[in-house]
Design a protein around this motif. Sequence first.
Motif, PDB file in Angstrom:
ATOM      1  N   LYS B  48      41.860  15.192  64.122  1.00 55.21           N
ATOM      2  CA  LYS B  48      40.797  14.375  63.538  1.00 55.21           C
ATOM      3  C   LYS B  48      41.073  14.074  62.066  1.00 55.21           C
ATOM      4  O   LYS B  48      41.031  12.918  61.635  1.00 55.21           O
ATOM      5  CB  LYS B  48      39.454  15.102  63.670  1.00 55.21           C
ATOM      6  N   SER B  49      41.360  15.108  61.303  1.00 59.09           N
ATOM      7  CA  SER B  49      41.585  14.900  59.866  1.00 59.09           C
ATOM      8  C   SER B  49      42.826  14.046  59.626  1.00 59.09           C
ATOM      9  O   SER B  49      42.833  13.174  58.757  1.00 59.09           O
ATOM     10  CB  SER B  49      41.752  16.229  59.143  1.00 59.09           C
ATOM     11  N   ILE B  50      43.865  14.308  60.401  1.00 61.58           N
ATOM     12  CA  ILE B  50      45.100  13.526  60.233  1.00 61.58           C
ATOM     13  C   ILE B  50      44.803  12.044  60.449  1.00 61.58           C
ATOM     14  O   ILE B  50      45.278  11.184  59.700  1.00 61.58           O
ATOM     15  CB  ILE B  50      46.169  14.003  61.236  1.00 61.58           C
ATOM     16  N   ALA B 179      34.049  10.452  56.388  1.00 59.68           N
ATOM     17  CA  ALA B 179      33.506  11.766  56.047  1.00 59.68           C
ATOM     18  C   ALA B 179      34.120  12.811  56.964  1.00 59.68           C
ATOM     19  O   ALA B 179      33.873  12.816  58.165  1.00 59.68           O
ATOM     20  CB  ALA B 179      31.989  11.756  56.174  1.00 59.68           C
ATOM     21  N   ASP B 180      34.941  13.689  56.395  1.00 59.57           N
ATOM     22  CA  ASP B 180      35.627  14.705  57.195  1.00 59.57           C
ATOM     23  C   ASP B 180      34.805  15.994  57.176  1.00 59.57           C
ATOM     24  O   ASP B 180      34.846  16.749  56.218  1.00 59.57           O
ATOM     25  CB  ASP B 180      37.028  14.943  56.628  1.00 59.57           C
ATOM     26  N   GLU B 181      34.076  16.251  58.231  1.00 60.07           N
ATOM     27  CA  GLU B 181      33.212  17.429  58.345  1.00 60.07           C
ATOM     28  C   GLU B 181      32.339  17.632  57.103  1.00 60.07           C
ATOM     29  O   GLU B 181      32.410  18.690  56.470  1.00 60.07           O
ATOM     30  CB  GLU B 181      34.072  18.671  58.580  1.00 60.07           C
ATOM     31  N   PRO B 182      31.509  16.668  56.752  1.00 63.80           N
ATOM     32  CA  PRO B 182      30.784  16.738  55.482  1.00 63.80           C
ATOM     33  C   PRO B 182      29.721  17.829  55.436  1.00 63.80           C
ATOM     34  O   PRO B 182      29.254  18.175  54.352  1.00 63.80           O
ATOM     35  CB  PRO B 182      30.131  15.362  55.373  1.00 63.80           C
TER      36      PRO B 182
END
Lengths: 324, 323
Positions: B48-50, B179-182
């Motif tokens: 996901k982050s990648i 938004a990465d796991e905000p």
Amino acid sequence: MFAFLVRRLGQAVIVMLVISLLSFSIQDQLGDPLRELVGQSVSEEIRNELREEMGLNDPFMVQYGRFLKNAVQGDLGTSYFFKRPALDVIMDKLPATIDLVIGATFWILLFSVPVGVFAAIRPHHWFSKVAMGVSIVGISVPVFLTAIFLIYLFAVELGWLPSYGRGDTVMLLGRWKTSLFTLDGLKHLLLPSISLASVILPLFVRMIRSEMMEVLETEYVKFAWAKGLHKRRIWMIHAFKNTLLPVITVGGVQLGIMVAYTILTETVFQWPGMGFMFLEAINRVDTPLIVAYLIIVGLIFVITNTVVDIIYGMVNPMVKITGQ
Amino acid sequence: MDKLLLSVKNLEVVFPLRTGAVTAIRDVSFELNQGERIGIVGESGAGKSITAFAILNLISKPGYLASGSIEFDGIDLAEADEDLMRQIRGNRISMIFQDPMMTLNPVLTIGTQMEETILAHRDTSRDDARKIAIEKLKAVQIPSAETRLDQYPHELSGGMRQRVVIAIALLTDPQLIVADEPTTALDVTIQAEILELLLDLCNEFDVGLILITHDLGVVSQVTQRILVMYAGRIIEQGSTSSIIENPMHPYTKGLIGALPEMTTPGEKLNQIPGVMPSLQDIPSGCPFHNRCRYIQDVCRSRLPDLAKREERLIACHFPIQYD
Ligand SMILES: Nc1ncnc2c1ncn2[C@@H]1O[C@H](COP(=O)(O)OP(=O)(O)OP(=O)(O)O)[C@@H](O)[C@H]1O
Ligand SMILES: [Mg+2]
């Protein structure tokens, strides 16, 4: 700020007390001061009288108290060899050592930051690899070897630079003798200051590089990239400012340690500073001078560390030096 | 008519490691309209982050974009040079990171970290930048905004810091926020507040949102569409409500079944058995097959395509049927 300063100065005084106690107690380990003073031919009775007169028979703490009382008034005893107040002897030699330290600090400030930062940003660049290789050599070769090598190359073989002494000096304010303002003096300073810097500079380069590389991996630096900032701002403000904190702490201690290295450098280059003087004082068992030197060096240590702490507090917002 | 904002096609990100090259994500394709909110869900390590960082060309070294195209408002970001990328990052596409304790620089004031973002993208004075900063701090409901500007991150609580980060993301009126796991690092009560704030702001300013999380509960509150990722691929994609109600991929169904709300109090959570395979040894066939309840022979040998079924995209040989 005021509260911080008072607390910090209080600590400094305590450290100085400990240093003075240790230095003073060395005195007893260095043999009978009377032998140095009066020689062999004086009878035991007169010796004892003299001892009593000088207070050498008093309990240790009484002697130490007397020493401390005099020290606070600027009297660190009288050098056996020079027959002058030890503090005066040291103050004569101190400017030469300070010149040397300023010279070495100049090289360190000039090169450590640009080289360290570059090596962190471009770790695979040939320059970074060369710089890291050279720094390892610099750290592992002892100061006196570097010094001898420099003398051999630049003084003996090439004949470009003088190999010993301070050269021309000028008097500042009527009492501070420095080589920093004459061309001849600077020429004389060049090799000794490079030798002195040769150990500490590589240490700084490596420290700045590794701290900076660590900081470059942090989330807040990644976030700075994601904000679309210019890379120069990310490196110089976001990353470097955080690199500075640990570098200031360790760097301050290293600058203090540099004073110890001046003993070696000054000896090889016959630099008439207090390091050279200290070595001579040891050879002559000039106890008051040895003790005075240790106390002055301790004082320099304590002052640098205090200044470093204050600078650290100004850079790091987590330290409250503005005690309201 | 909805205007297409972002179109990602066949992204592949490779990490050349000493032990061999690892493909962290492959064949990742999706689209996002202006003002649309999508969620990317999946277990830790799914990619996901990648995917998020690939969009902004910020994949950490030694990873790189091996292939694929990223078209953002008519610009191909995969081909953009560093200078153009810089002008897009934090300006037209903003990011919000996971841990607000680590995202803000500890030695710079909140004001500096806000103003510098504006000054990097706008030709304005520092005073004007400060005014914009105050305005956005008010938009994220931070009390006494003016005094916050002179404070350092450590003087603020975690929730406050994430509000600051959201305010920073809004400074330049972006078209898209990633938004990465905000909310992962925040208290449960604060999580809900922050999510609601994010949702309101996206609606108010018509900003697109890519919300990354491993919490399906979170995406169902905020997003209109969901991408489910598994071992570097998208395995299911569709509207949020239909996926939550009728998950067709066994993995998605497992994720939903594992939600605490789906469990009777006092009973164990229905975790999916097994763990996601590491990228170095993804099994042949369907990467999910050794954890799947509905496994058949073909699942072990053939990789299912991401195929369209009704309004859904799904990569499974035997999707769950509903009638
Ligand atoms: N710096 C790296 N070096 C090598 N491999 C990496 C690196 N970063 C990520 N990967 C690989 O990419 C995969 C996907 O990582 P990613 O960070 O996208 O996972 P994620 O879905 O965001 O998980 P999480 O929920 O834990 O954040 C990881 O499993 C890892 O194997
Ligand atoms: Mg992640």
